[in-house]
Design an enzyme around this catalytic site. Sequence first.
Site, PDB file in Angstrom:
ATOM      1  N   GLU A  25       0.822  -1.215   0.000  1.00 20.02           N
ATOM      2  CA  GLU A  25       0.000   0.000   0.000  1.00 20.02           C
ATOM      3  C   GLU A  25       0.857   1.266   0.000  1.00 20.02           C
ATOM      4  O   GLU A  25       0.396   2.342   0.371  1.00 20.02           O
ATOM      5  CB  GLU A  25      -0.926  -0.010   1.221  1.00 20.02           C
ATOM      6  N   SER A 154      -6.708  -2.302   1.630  1.00 19.21           N
ATOM      7  CA  SER A 154      -7.075  -1.713   0.337  1.00 19.21           C
ATOM      8  C   SER A 154      -7.558  -2.752  -0.673  1.00 19.21           C
ATOM      9  O   SER A 154      -7.431  -2.557  -1.886  1.00 19.21           O
ATOM     10  CB  SER A 154      -5.893  -0.927  -0.259  1.00 19.21           C
ATOM     11  N   ASP A 265     -15.571  -1.110   8.957  1.00 15.35           N
ATOM     12  CA  ASP A 265     -16.323  -1.410   7.740  1.00 15.35           C
ATOM     13  C   ASP A 265     -17.427  -2.417   8.041  1.00 15.35           C
ATOM     14  O   ASP A 265     -17.217  -3.399   8.776  1.00 15.35           O
ATOM     15  CB  ASP A 265     -15.397  -1.980   6.669  1.00 15.35           C
ATOM     16  N   GLU A 277     -14.191  -5.466   9.040  1.00 13.14           N
ATOM     17  CA  GLU A 277     -12.852  -5.291   9.583  1.00 13.14           C
ATOM     18  C   GLU A 277     -12.727  -3.938  10.265  1.00 13.14           C
ATOM     19  O   GLU A 277     -13.584  -3.064  10.113  1.00 13.14           O
ATOM     20  CB  GLU A 277     -11.782  -5.436   8.503  1.00 13.14           C
ATOM     21  N   GLY A 283      -7.096   5.593   5.256  1.00 11.86           N
ATOM     22  CA  GLY A 283      -6.534   6.432   4.211  1.00 11.86           C
ATOM     23  C   GLY A 283      -6.923   7.888   4.389  1.00 11.86           C
ATOM     24  O   GLY A 283      -8.012   8.213   4.875  1.00 11.86           O
TER      25      GLY A 283
END
Length: 316
Positions: A25, A154, A265, A277, A283
Site C-alpha cells: 500500500e 485496500s 467497515d 474489519e 486512508g
Amino acid sequence: MEYDVKKIINNDKRIAVLCGGPSSERDISLRSGKNIFEALKRLGYKNVELIDIDKNIADTLRSKNIEVVYNAMHGRFGEDGCIQGLLEVTGIPYTGCGVMASAVCMNKEFTKNILKGADIPLIKSVLLKKDSDYLKKISTLNYPLMLKPVSEGSSIGMYKANNEKEFCEYIQKSFEYNQDVMVEEYLDGKSLTVGVLEDGEKMFATEILEFKTKTEWYDFEAKYTAGLTEFILPAKISEAETNQIKEIAIKAFRACGCRGVSRVDFLLAGGVPYVLEVNTSPGMTDLSDLPAQSEAMGISYDKLVQIILNGAGLNK
C-alpha cells in the site's frame, strides 16, 4: 455545523509524517502523507518533515530530533504494530493505535476472534493456510465466496469466487500476498463504513458512508479510481440502523483496544450489520472514506488532521 477543534500540540514541536515504506500500500500511503503534511503546514506547524521510511528510520528520527510522529503508513510495517513498537522503544509519541491494537486489527482472523467475544455480528468464514486441504475446509460455506489475505489492506489480493473453479484459481493468487487467507461467504447488502475518533476524552462515530461501485464489489480499483464509486453521505438507512451501526463501531473500537482513530467497515445484509474489519490507519487521500465522513459532520480535512494529531499523547 462546524466542529470546534482545540490544538494541544505546540506549533514548534518537530513533527515527522511517516509514509511510504515497503508495503503493497506504499503508493496510497505516499498520497496520504503528502496531504497530511500540507494540512499540518496550513495549521501553522513550523517544523514538519515528510519522511518516506526505510530501514534507517530509527537513525533518521534521532538525527532530526523528531518529537512527535504522525503515522500515515498503511499496510505492513506501518499498520501492524512494527513502527508503533519502534516508536515505543524510542519514546516518541505517535498518532493512531498502539502496538497491540495495530497488530490485532491488521490480521482479519485475529480481529474476528476478538469481535466474537464482544458479541458483534460477523459473516461466516474459515481460515486457510497454504498447502492445506482447501476444498474440504470450505465445504461448510456457500458460494459466492470472498478470498481475503488476512494481513493486507485496500482490497489487495482479494477475489470473489462464484464457483469451485474460480476458487481454485483465485486461492493461489491470494496466497501470493499472505500465507493465511480468510474465506468468507459473500452476502448481498449495503456496503457501509464509519470512522471512530477520540478528541480528548470524547469518543464519537462519524457519519456513516454508503458506497455503490461500478465494479462488481469494492475492490482496489473502485477505491482509488475517481468515478468508479458513488458515495452516499449520510447512508440511506433508517435512524435505528444508523444508531445501531455507530454503537457497534464504537464497541468494536473498544474491544480491539484502539486509540485515537480507526475506521470500521460493515455490510448491512438482511437487517444485520456485519462488521467486516477494523482499519487502524485509515486512508487520508482525496478519495478516502474518513475525510469524507468527517466533512459531512462539519470536520474539515485540516481539523481532522488536528484531531488525529492531538491523539499522539494517548500512546505515551
